[in-house]
Scaffold this motif. Structure first.
Motif, mmCIF file in Angstrom:
data_model
loop_
_atom_site.group_PDB
_atom_site.id
_atom_site.type_symbol
_atom_site.label_atom_id
_atom_site.label_comp_id
_atom_site.label_asym_id
_atom_site.label_seq_id
_atom_site.Cartn_x
_atom_site.Cartn_y
_atom_site.Cartn_z
ATOM 1 N N ILE A 43 35.178 46.096 34.724
ATOM 2 C CA ILE A 43 35.456 45.538 35.826
ATOM 3 C C ILE A 43 34.942 46.053 36.951
ATOM 4 C CG2 ILE A 43 37.568 46.006 37.599
ATOM 5 C CD1 ILE A 43 37.991 43.880 35.435
ATOM 6 N N ARG A 44 34.188 47.405 37.035
ATOM 7 C CA ARG A 44 33.523 48.111 37.996
ATOM 8 C C ARG A 44 32.140 47.213 38.285
ATOM 9 N NH1 ARG A 44 32.839 53.203 36.433
ATOM 10 N NH2 ARG A 44 34.936 53.658 37.128
ATOM 11 N N HIS A 45 31.535 46.936 37.269
ATOM 12 C CA HIS A 45 30.424 46.069 37.143
ATOM 13 C C HIS A 45 30.507 44.588 37.719
ATOM 14 C CE1 HIS A 45 26.147 44.961 35.906
ATOM 15 N NE2 HIS A 45 26.868 43.969 35.209
ATOM 16 N N ILE A 46 31.564 43.852 37.114
ATOM 17 C CA ILE A 46 31.629 42.691 37.821
ATOM 18 C C ILE A 46 32.049 42.577 39.292
ATOM 19 C CG2 ILE A 46 33.737 41.103 37.994
ATOM 20 C CD1 ILE A 46 33.976 41.411 34.919
ATOM 21 N N LYS A 47 32.868 43.756 39.867
ATOM 22 C CA LYS A 47 33.048 44.058 41.156
ATOM 23 C C LYS A 47 31.659 44.216 41.914
ATOM 24 C CE LYS A 47 35.596 47.044 44.378
ATOM 25 N NZ LYS A 47 36.556 48.153 44.702
ATOM 26 N N ASN A 48 30.978 45.081 41.506
ATOM 27 C CA ASN A 48 29.662 45.350 42.125
ATOM 28 C C ASN A 48 28.597 44.169 41.976
ATOM 29 O OD1 ASN A 48 30.244 47.860 42.702
ATOM 30 N ND2 ASN A 48 29.423 48.716 41.013
ATOM 31 N N LEU A 49 28.666 43.123 41.233
ATOM 32 C CA LEU A 49 28.140 42.073 41.099
ATOM 33 C C LEU A 49 28.626 41.016 42.185
ATOM 34 C CD1 LEU A 49 25.763 40.411 39.670
ATOM 35 C CD2 LEU A 49 27.301 39.779 37.970
ATOM 36 N N ALA A 50 29.974 41.062 42.200
ATOM 37 C CA ALA A 50 30.314 40.108 43.117
ATOM 38 C C ALA A 50 30.069 40.420 44.662
ATOM 39 C CB ALA A 50 32.018 40.234 43.023
ATOM 40 N N ILE A 51 30.144 41.699 44.870
ATOM 41 C CA ILE A 51 29.639 42.244 46.248
ATOM 42 C C ILE A 51 28.498 41.889 46.620
ATOM 43 C CG2 ILE A 51 29.447 44.569 47.635
ATOM 44 C CD1 ILE A 51 31.996 45.222 46.123
ATOM 45 N N GLU A 52 27.511 42.134 45.549
ATOM 46 C CA GLU A 52 25.926 42.090 45.952
ATOM 47 C C GLU A 52 25.752 40.514 46.041
ATOM 48 O OE1 GLU A 52 23.652 42.963 42.578
ATOM 49 O OE2 GLU A 52 24.459 45.291 42.851
ATOM 50 N N THR A 53 26.611 39.512 45.578
ATOM 51 C CA THR A 53 26.417 38.012 45.832
ATOM 52 C C THR A 53 27.378 37.595 47.165
ATOM 53 O OG1 THR A 53 28.067 37.607 44.251
ATOM 54 C CG2 THR A 53 25.887 37.680 43.550
ATOM 55 N N GLY A 54 28.004 38.477 47.838
ATOM 56 C CA GLY A 54 28.792 38.091 49.007
ATOM 57 C C GLY A 54 30.229 37.753 48.840
ATOM 58 N N ALA A 55 30.741 37.605 47.502
ATOM 59 C CA ALA A 55 32.267 37.355 47.191
ATOM 60 C C ALA A 55 33.077 38.593 47.407
ATOM 61 C CB ALA A 55 32.237 37.153 45.575
ATOM 62 N N ILE A 56 34.148 38.294 47.694
ATOM 63 C CA ILE A 56 35.181 39.180 48.326
ATOM 64 C C ILE A 56 36.257 39.296 47.222
ATOM 65 C CG2 ILE A 56 34.862 38.938 50.702
ATOM 66 C CD1 ILE A 56 37.469 37.257 50.624
ATOM 67 N N GLY A 57 36.233 38.569 46.128
ATOM 68 C CA GLY A 57 37.152 38.774 44.888
ATOM 69 C C GLY A 57 37.149 37.873 43.899
ATOM 70 N N PHE A 58 37.398 38.116 42.759
ATOM 71 C CA PHE A 58 37.244 37.300 41.543
ATOM 72 C C PHE A 58 38.676 36.584 41.022
ATOM 73 C CE2 PHE A 58 37.470 41.526 40.047
ATOM 74 C CZ PHE A 58 38.075 41.730 38.903
#
Length: 74
Positions: free
Chosen positions: A30-45
């Motif tokens: 989950i932490r890795h997914i969250k970090n990847l999303a933040i790097e790509t500009g997403a605010i949620g998944f």
């Protein structure tokens, strides 16, 4: 993003086999997914989850809204 407002990342599946459960592997994912999303500009998944897993996401400080998990205020 949706209508140019914000971007949401879709996650197909997350699963941890029974034997390593409770050892932090799901939290690591989950932490890795969250970090990847933040790097790509997403605010949620967004992911389809079982009702019984809501506690896991809450423990990882994610807000459960139907089957969307948010970590930033909009």
């Amino acid at each position: 993003g949706i209508l140019g407002w914000f971007a949401i990342m879709y996650v197909g599946k997350i699963a941890v086999a029974e034997s390593p459960r409770g050892k932090g592997m799901g939290t690591f994912i989950i932490r890795h997914i969250k970090n990847l999303a933040i790097e790509t500009g997403a605010i949620g998944f967004f992911l389809y989850s079982l009702e019984k897993t809501k506690g896991f996401y809450k423990k990882n400080k994610l807000k459960y809204i139907w089957r969307i998990f948010w970590w930033k205020k909009i």
